[in-house]
Design a protein around this motif. Structure first.
Motif, PDB file in Angstrom:
ATOM      1  N   GLY A 148       0.828  -1.209   0.000  1.00 33.60           N
ATOM      2  CA  GLY A 148       0.000   0.000   0.000  1.00 33.60           C
ATOM      3  C   GLY A 148       0.853   1.246   0.000  1.00 33.60           C
ATOM      4  O   GLY A 148       1.733   1.408  -0.843  1.00 33.60           O
ATOM      5  N   HIS A 149       0.612   2.130   0.972  1.00 37.18           N
ATOM      6  CA  HIS A 149       1.367   3.381   1.069  1.00 37.18           C
ATOM      7  C   HIS A 149       2.646   3.217   1.881  1.00 37.18           C
ATOM      8  O   HIS A 149       3.296   4.200   2.219  1.00 37.18           O
ATOM      9  N   MET A 150       2.980   1.974   2.184  1.00 34.87           N
ATOM     10  CA  MET A 150       4.196   1.707   2.942  1.00 34.87           C
ATOM     11  C   MET A 150       5.030   0.663   2.205  1.00 34.87           C
ATOM     12  O   MET A 150       4.533  -0.034   1.332  1.00 34.87           O
ATOM     13  N   ALA A 151       6.295   0.611   2.583  1.00 39.58           N
ATOM     14  CA  ALA A 151       7.198  -0.387   2.016  1.00 39.58           C
ATOM     15  C   ALA A 151       8.245  -0.714   3.069  1.00 39.58           C
ATOM     16  O   ALA A 151       8.477   0.072   3.991  1.00 39.58           O
ATOM     17  N   TYR A 152       8.837  -1.878   2.926  1.00 39.18           N
ATOM     18  CA  TYR A 152       9.968  -2.190   3.786  1.00 39.18           C
ATOM     19  C   TYR A 152      11.140  -2.589   2.911  1.00 39.18           C
ATOM     20  O   TYR A 152      10.980  -3.188   1.843  1.00 39.18           O
ATOM     21  N   GLY A 153      12.317  -2.183   3.349  1.00 46.42           N
ATOM     22  CA  GLY A 153      13.527  -2.446   2.583  1.00 46.42           C
ATOM     23  C   GLY A 153      14.519  -3.261   3.378  1.00 46.42           C
ATOM     24  O   GLY A 153      14.540  -3.215   4.611  1.00 46.42           O
ATOM     25  N   ARG A 154      15.314  -4.035   2.638  1.00 46.10           N
ATOM     26  CA  ARG A 154      16.374  -4.841   3.215  1.00 46.10           C
ATOM     27  C   ARG A 154      17.648  -4.543   2.435  1.00 46.10           C
ATOM     28  O   ARG A 154      17.638  -4.575   1.200  1.00 46.10           O
ATOM     29  N   GLU A 155      18.721  -4.244   3.155  1.00 49.21           N
ATOM     30  CA  GLU A 155      19.979  -3.904   2.495  1.00 49.21           C
ATOM     31  C   GLU A 155      21.143  -4.683   3.107  1.00 49.21           C
ATOM     32  O   GLU A 155      21.125  -4.978   4.300  1.00 49.21           O
ATOM     33  N   THR A 156      22.116  -4.981   2.278  1.00 53.47           N
ATOM     34  CA  THR A 156      23.402  -5.508   2.734  1.00 53.47           C
ATOM     35  C   THR A 156      24.473  -4.679   2.050  1.00 53.47           C
ATOM     36  O   THR A 156      24.261  -4.149   0.950  1.00 53.47           O
ATOM     37  N   TYR A 157      25.636  -4.578   2.693  1.00 50.24           N
ATOM     38  CA  TYR A 157      26.712  -3.772   2.123  1.00 50.24           C
ATOM     39  C   TYR A 157      27.978  -3.975   2.946  1.00 50.24           C
ATOM     40  O   TYR A 157      27.954  -4.535   4.044  1.00 50.24           O
ATOM     41  N   THR A 158      29.074  -3.520   2.405  1.00 53.93           N
ATOM     42  CA  THR A 158      30.297  -3.326   3.174  1.00 53.93           C
ATOM     43  C   THR A 158      30.555  -1.831   3.136  1.00 53.93           C
ATOM     44  O   THR A 158      30.043  -1.122   2.250  1.00 53.93           O
ATOM     45  N   TYR A 159      31.296  -1.346   4.108  1.00 57.55           N
ATOM     46  CA  TYR A 159      31.680   0.062   4.031  1.00 57.55           C
ATOM     47  C   TYR A 159      33.048   0.283   4.635  1.00 57.55           C
ATOM     48  O   TYR A 159      33.561  -0.532   5.408  1.00 57.55           O
ATOM     49  N   ARG A 160      33.633   1.395   4.213  1.00 56.69           N
ATOM     50  CA  ARG A 160      34.969   1.790   4.677  1.00 56.69           C
ATOM     51  C   ARG A 160      34.891   3.273   5.028  1.00 56.69           C
ATOM     52  O   ARG A 160      34.453   4.089   4.213  1.00 56.69           O
ATOM     53  N   ILE A 161      35.302   3.588   6.251  1.00 55.08           N
ATOM     54  CA  ILE A 161      35.340   4.973   6.706  1.00 55.08           C
ATOM     55  C   ILE A 161      36.792   5.316   7.023  1.00 55.08           C
ATOM     56  O   ILE A 161      37.463   4.586   7.757  1.00 55.08           O
ATOM     57  N   GLU A 162      37.261   6.416   6.444  1.00 52.39           N
ATOM     58  CA  GLU A 162      38.594   6.929   6.767  1.00 52.39           C
ATOM     59  C   GLU A 162      38.395   8.198   7.578  1.00 52.39           C
ATOM     60  O   GLU A 162      37.623   9.078   7.191  1.00 52.39           O
ATOM     61  N   LEU A 163      39.085   8.279   8.721  1.00 55.64           N
ATOM     62  CA  LEU A 163      38.909   9.390   9.652  1.00 55.64           C
ATOM     63  C   LEU A 163      40.078  10.371   9.585  1.00 55.64           C
ATOM     64  O   LEU A 163      41.185  10.009   9.162  1.00 55.64           O
ATOM     65  N   THR A 164      39.824  11.583  10.024  1.00 57.03           N
ATOM     66  CA  THR A 164      40.850  12.637   9.998  1.00 57.03           C
ATOM     67  C   THR A 164      42.066  12.267  10.843  1.00 57.03           C
ATOM     68  O   THR A 164      43.169  12.733  10.555  1.00 57.03           O
ATOM     69  N   ASP A 165      41.910  11.410  11.856  1.00 54.50           N
ATOM     70  CA  ASP A 165      43.051  11.015  12.703  1.00 54.50           C
ATOM     71  C   ASP A 165      43.827   9.836  12.117  1.00 54.50           C
ATOM     72  O   ASP A 165      44.725   9.301  12.762  1.00 54.50           O
ATOM     73  N   GLY A 166      43.465   9.412  10.892  1.00 51.41           N
ATOM     74  CA  GLY A 166      44.198   8.345  10.219  1.00 51.41           C
ATOM     75  C   GLY A 166      43.613   6.955  10.401  1.00 51.41           C
ATOM     76  O   GLY A 166      44.004   6.011   9.710  1.00 51.41           O
ATOM     77  N   ARG A 167      42.674   6.789  11.325  1.00 50.72           N
ATOM     78  CA  ARG A 167      42.061   5.474  11.513  1.00 50.72           C
ATOM     79  C   ARG A 167      41.197   5.114  10.307  1.00 50.72           C
ATOM     80  O   ARG A 167      40.625   5.983   9.658  1.00 50.72           O
ATOM     81  N   VAL A 168      41.109   3.806  10.055  1.00 54.16           N
ATOM     82  CA  VAL A 168      40.269   3.271   8.980  1.00 54.16           C
ATOM     83  C   VAL A 168      39.345   2.229   9.596  1.00 54.16           C
ATOM     84  O   VAL A 168      39.790   1.366  10.359  1.00 54.16           O
ATOM     85  N   ILE A 169      38.057   2.314   9.261  1.00 54.78           N
ATOM     86  CA  ILE A 169      37.058   1.379   9.780  1.00 54.78           C
ATOM     87  C   ILE A 169      36.460   0.628   8.600  1.00 54.78           C
ATOM     88  O   ILE A 169      35.856   1.245   7.707  1.00 54.78           O
ATOM     89  N   ASP A 170      36.672  -0.688   8.566  1.00 57.23           N
ATOM     90  CA  ASP A 170      36.077  -1.552   7.546  1.00 57.23           C
ATOM     91  C   ASP A 170      35.014  -2.403   8.221  1.00 57.23           C
ATOM     92  O   ASP A 170      35.288  -3.031   9.253  1.00 57.23           O
ATOM     93  N   ARG A 171      33.796  -2.444   7.644  1.00 59.34           N
ATOM     94  CA  ARG A 171      32.679  -3.172   8.265  1.00 59.34           C
ATOM     95  C   ARG A 171      31.822  -3.858   7.202  1.00 59.34           C
ATOM     96  O   ARG A 171      31.787  -3.446   6.051  1.00 59.34           O
TER      97      ARG A 171
END
Length: 178
Positions: A125-148
């Motif tokens: 109807g006027h609603m929906a539900y979504g399902r997502e999968t992904y990987t991501y990589r965040i690089e921070l200003t202090d040099g740390r890297v986060i892979d998830r």
């Protein structure tokens, strides 16, 4: 979260108790309205399912706004009355999440990329539900890297202004070695 689940479960129970004697007339009326527009019930259902692309686009736009670290674009995708859950924490509304969690983090991020995203949406109807999968990589200003590795589920609503996310639940973990 339990209250939201109970509220979602209560709606079908209430619907079962309601008087449905007029549904036949409503269904005939809807068919007549669609027939007048040259659209039968099957065409109407196909058109509704085609609009799933709009809900998918909203979820993709959120991912793209995260990559761009564009707070305004993210805010525009969420309903004013929304709920965000992340890694087991109730973040409140998206506005609260942006003000107290995500917003401050955006300044510390130099790069946010996604890999292998999938998105699937089911419309009801006027609603929906979504399902997502992904990987991501965040690089921070202090040099740390986060892979998830991450997953998300969403509830979206559709009105005259298009699709808006009303509930978003995401979780992630470090990548598992294969």
């Amino acid at each position: 979260m339990a209250a939201a689940a109970l509220a979602l479960c209560a709606a079908p129970a209430l619907a079962q108790d309601m008087d449905h004697s007029g549904h036949g007339e409503h269904s005939q009326s809807m068919q007549m309205d669609h027939s007048a527009q040259g659209m039968n019930h099957a065409d109407h259902m196909a058109a509704m399912n085609d609009d799933v692309a709009g809900a998918e686009a909203a979820l993709t736009a959120y991912r793209n706004a995260l990559k761009a670290r564009d707070a305004e674009a993210m805010i525009a995708l969420f309903a004013e009355e929304s709920f965000v859950y992340e890694n087991g924490k109730d973040e409140g509304s998206f506005a609260n999440y942006m003000a107290h969690h995500l917003g401050p983090e955006l300044d510390a991020i130099t790069s946010f990329t996604f890999g292998e995203p999938t998105v699937a949406v089911t419309r009801m109807g006027h609603m929906a539900y979504g399902r997502e999968t992904y990987t991501y990589r965040i690089e921070l200003t202090d040099g740390r890297v986060i892979d998830r590795e991450g997953v998300a589920t969403s509830v979206l609503t559709h009105d005259a202004n298009g699709w808006k996310i009303v509930q978003y639940h995401s979780s992630s973990r470090p990548p598992r070695n294969q």
